[in-house]
Design a protein around this motif. Structure first.
Motif, PDB file in Angstrom:
ATOM      1  N   VAL A   4       0.749  -1.262  -0.155  1.00 13.64           N
ATOM      2  CA  VAL A   4       0.019   0.273  -0.190  1.00 13.64           C
ATOM      3  C   VAL A   4       0.936   1.324  -0.058  1.00 13.64           C
ATOM      4  O   VAL A   4       1.686   1.404   0.809  1.00 13.64           O
ATOM      5  CB  VAL A   4      -0.880   0.026   1.344  1.00 13.64           C
ATOM      6  N   LEU A   5       0.558   2.083  -0.790  1.00 11.38           N
ATOM      7  CA  LEU A   5       1.323   3.210  -0.883  1.00 11.38           C
ATOM      8  C   LEU A   5       0.763   4.202   0.166  1.00 11.38           C
ATOM      9  O   LEU A   5      -0.367   4.594   0.247  1.00 11.38           O
ATOM     10  CB  LEU A   5       0.936   4.068  -2.471  1.00 11.38           C
ATOM     11  N   GLU A   6       1.667   4.663   0.971  1.00 10.21           N
ATOM     12  CA  GLU A   6       1.529   5.743   2.178  1.00 10.21           C
ATOM     13  C   GLU A   6       1.893   6.949   1.790  1.00 10.21           C
ATOM     14  O   GLU A   6       3.170   7.330   1.698  1.00 10.21           O
ATOM     15  CB  GLU A   6       2.018   5.043   3.377  1.00 10.21           C
ATOM     16  N   LEU A   7       1.127   7.919   1.206  1.00  4.30           N
ATOM     17  CA  LEU A   7       1.595   9.318   0.883  1.00  4.30           C
ATOM     18  C   LEU A   7       2.144  10.159   2.251  1.00  4.30           C
ATOM     19  O   LEU A   7       2.985  11.005   2.067  1.00  4.30           O
ATOM     20  CB  LEU A   7       0.505   9.963   0.230  1.00  4.30           C
ATOM     21  N   TYR A   8       1.610   9.708   3.163  1.00  4.55           N
ATOM     22  CA  TYR A   8       1.950  10.776   4.589  1.00  4.55           C
ATOM     23  C   TYR A   8       3.302  10.037   4.866  1.00  4.55           C
ATOM     24  O   TYR A   8       3.513   8.930   5.132  1.00  4.55           O
ATOM     25  CB  TYR A   8       1.054  10.378   5.656  1.00  4.55           C
ATOM     26  N   GLU A   9       4.368  10.944   4.907  1.00  2.00           N
ATOM     27  CA  GLU A   9       5.749  10.441   5.165  1.00  2.00           C
ATOM     28  C   GLU A   9       6.234  11.208   6.690  1.00  2.00           C
ATOM     29  O   GLU A   9       6.190  12.266   6.683  1.00  2.00           O
ATOM     30  CB  GLU A   9       6.798  10.977   3.955  1.00  2.00           C
ATOM     31  N   HIS A  39       3.882  15.806   4.406  1.00  2.00           N
ATOM     32  CA  HIS A  39       4.545  15.754   5.572  1.00  2.00           C
ATOM     33  C   HIS A  39       4.218  17.169   6.229  1.00  2.00           C
ATOM     34  O   HIS A  39       4.123  17.954   5.422  1.00  2.00           O
ATOM     35  CB  HIS A  39       5.883  15.271   5.991  1.00  2.00           C
ATOM     36  N   GLU A  40       4.448  17.079   7.579  1.00  2.23           N
ATOM     37  CA  GLU A  40       4.244  18.412   8.135  1.00  2.23           C
ATOM     38  C   GLU A  40       5.742  19.345   8.127  1.00  2.23           C
ATOM     39  O   GLU A  40       5.767  20.369   8.669  1.00  2.23           O
ATOM     40  CB  GLU A  40       4.175  18.410   9.744  1.00  2.23           C
ATOM     41  N   LEU A  76       1.177  18.380  -0.799  1.00  3.51           N
ATOM     42  CA  LEU A  76       1.486  17.055  -1.841  1.00  3.51           C
ATOM     43  C   LEU A  76       2.378  17.416  -2.615  1.00  3.51           C
ATOM     44  O   LEU A  76       2.345  18.597  -3.449  1.00  3.51           O
ATOM     45  CB  LEU A  76       0.345  16.489  -2.252  1.00  3.51           C
ATOM     46  N   HIS A  77       3.722  16.922  -2.709  1.00  5.97           N
ATOM     47  CA  HIS A  77       4.818  17.174  -3.679  1.00  5.97           C
ATOM     48  C   HIS A  77       5.405  15.987  -4.280  1.00  5.97           C
ATOM     49  O   HIS A  77       5.354  15.070  -3.631  1.00  5.97           O
ATOM     50  CB  HIS A  77       5.881  18.155  -3.039  1.00  5.97           C
ATOM     51  N   GLU A  78       6.013  16.107  -5.670  1.00  3.41           N
ATOM     52  CA  GLU A  78       6.376  15.257  -6.376  1.00  3.41           C
ATOM     53  C   GLU A  78       7.350  15.714  -7.521  1.00  3.41           C
ATOM     54  O   GLU A  78       7.223  16.774  -7.790  1.00  3.41           O
ATOM     55  CB  GLU A  78       5.066  14.449  -7.163  1.00  3.41           C
ATOM     56  N   GLY A  79       8.506  14.918  -7.564  1.00  2.20           N
ATOM     57  CA  GLY A  79       9.614  15.577  -8.397  1.00  2.20           C
ATOM     58  C   GLY A  79       9.607  14.722  -9.832  1.00  2.20           C
ATOM     59  O   GLY A  79       9.579  13.307  -9.683  1.00  2.20           O
ATOM     60  N   ILE A  80       9.951  15.144 -10.866  1.00  2.38           N
ATOM     61  CA  ILE A  80       9.933  14.463 -12.174  1.00  2.38           C
ATOM     62  C   ILE A  80      11.429  15.248 -12.951  1.00  2.38           C
ATOM     63  O   ILE A  80      11.290  16.325 -13.050  1.00  2.38           O
ATOM     64  CB  ILE A  80       8.856  14.735 -13.138  1.00  2.38           C
ATOM     65  N   LEU A 176      -7.588  12.476   1.240  1.00  2.57           N
ATOM     66  CA  LEU A 176      -7.295  11.927  -0.056  1.00  2.57           C
ATOM     67  C   LEU A 176      -6.199  10.699   0.010  1.00  2.57           C
ATOM     68  O   LEU A 176      -6.293  10.160  -0.732  1.00  2.57           O
ATOM     69  CB  LEU A 176      -6.706  13.301  -0.849  1.00  2.57           C
ATOM     70  N   ASN A 177      -5.636  10.681   1.212  1.00  3.69           N
ATOM     71  CA  ASN A 177      -4.894   9.521   1.327  1.00  3.69           C
ATOM     72  C   ASN A 177      -5.591   8.066   1.211  1.00  3.69           C
ATOM     73  O   ASN A 177      -4.958   7.215   0.811  1.00  3.69           O
ATOM     74  CB  ASN A 177      -3.983   9.697   2.815  1.00  3.69           C
ATOM     75  N   ILE A 178      -6.811   8.091   1.580  1.00  2.00           N
ATOM     76  CA  ILE A 178      -7.572   6.948   1.444  1.00  2.00           C
ATOM     77  C   ILE A 178      -7.716   6.610  -0.100  1.00  2.00           C
ATOM     78  O   ILE A 178      -7.507   5.328  -0.592  1.00  2.00           O
ATOM     79  CB  ILE A 178      -8.809   7.130   1.966  1.00  2.00           C
TER      80      ILE A 178
END
Length: 275
Positions: A4-9, A39-40, A76-80, A176-178
């Motif tokens: 399961v992908l857990e987006l909260y880190e 994350h916080e 929410l952040h992501e890098g490409i 949204l994590n759900i």
């Protein structure tokens, strides 16, 4: 069962003397640079070389050498990686570990800082100390980070959130994590927007708005990116044909899969498999 992908880190910074995560992140392939998460803590990416795209909630930001990208708390952040390579110095820390006064203000920093010589001087000094690993280097890095924070607060504080607004942002991400976890478990199956909206008990229209506001993408676009990353991992194993991989990750049309794959990674599935 799929992981399961857990987006909260959750960042656990146990060292009171050095409450910082500091590392070099690099990739030599177009495509994913780091996965979406939140994350916080505050997360800084100083681009040392190459160029990339950073998604911060609904905003998509291009960054090149010398740029500082700031992922604020509860974003929410992501890098490409946009080209053939991307290397960045990453610094992660909690504001309260350095200044309770600033932490209480819930300051939101400007997400992209371009061409600031003072920031480049500080970040390159941290980079040099990190690579040198001499005695006292962590203390020096901490000192430079304090300089950086003071400079950012004075020149790049974009807004100050109220406690209520800050709490709302966190609640939205937790809901949204759900959805993200469900997508991770069912990406190979047909997944409808109505089905995803039902998970958080909102209308389909409201769900589409919330999802795009947080990710900058429509749900199907996000799901297809998950499928493409899974396909890349399977192709690297070399145990399946490209057509088998396409079906395994949820694409019924191989030609459509091939077009999306090439657009996302800059190469064909067959090229990855041969590699």
């Amino acid at each position: 069962m799929a992981q399961v992908l857990e987006l909260y880190e959750k960042k656990i910074l146990k060292d009171e003397e050095f409450p910082i995560q500091l590392f070099i992140n690099r990739t030599n392939r177009k495509g994913n640079y780091f996965d979406a998460h939140w994350h916080e803590h505050i997360e800084l990416h100083y681009v040392v070389s190459g160029r990339g795209i950073f998604r911060l909630d609904q905003n998509e930001i291009g960054a090149v050498k010398g740029d500082l990208v700031i992922a604020n708390s509860n974003i929410l952040h992501e890098g490409i990686c946009e080209g053939t390579q991307l290397e960045a110095l990453v610094v992660i820390f909690a504001m309260e570990d350095f200044s309770k006064e600033l932490a209480d203000k819930n300051i939101i920093f400007q997400p992209l800082i371009h061409g600031d010589e003072e920031i480049s001087r500080i970040m390159l000094s941290i980079h040099q100390e990190y690579l040198g690993q001499e005695i006292g280097s962590r203390l020096v890095c901490k000192g430079y980070l304090l300089q950086l924070l003071a400079y950012l607060v004075r020149h790049y504080a974009q807004e100050i959130l109220s406690e209520e607004d800050s709490l709302k942002r966190r609640i939205k991400l937790e809901r949204l994590n759900i959805v993200y976890q469900y997508i991770e478990e069912h990406y190979a199956e047909p997944v409808s927007n109505r089905e995803l909206a039902g998970l958080i008990h909102v209308s389909e229209g409201r769900f589409n708005h919330i999802f795009k506001e947080s990710t900058g993408q429509a749900p199907l676009q996000y799901i297809n990116e998950i499928r493409l990353r899974k396909a890349l991992n399977l192709l690297k194993q070399g145990d399946f044909t490209a057509a088998q991989v396409a079906g395994a990750v949820g694409f019924s049309d191989y030609n459509h899969f091939g077009r999306l794959f090439r657009r996302h990674f800059g190469c064909t599935p067959m090229e990855v498999r041969k590699e």
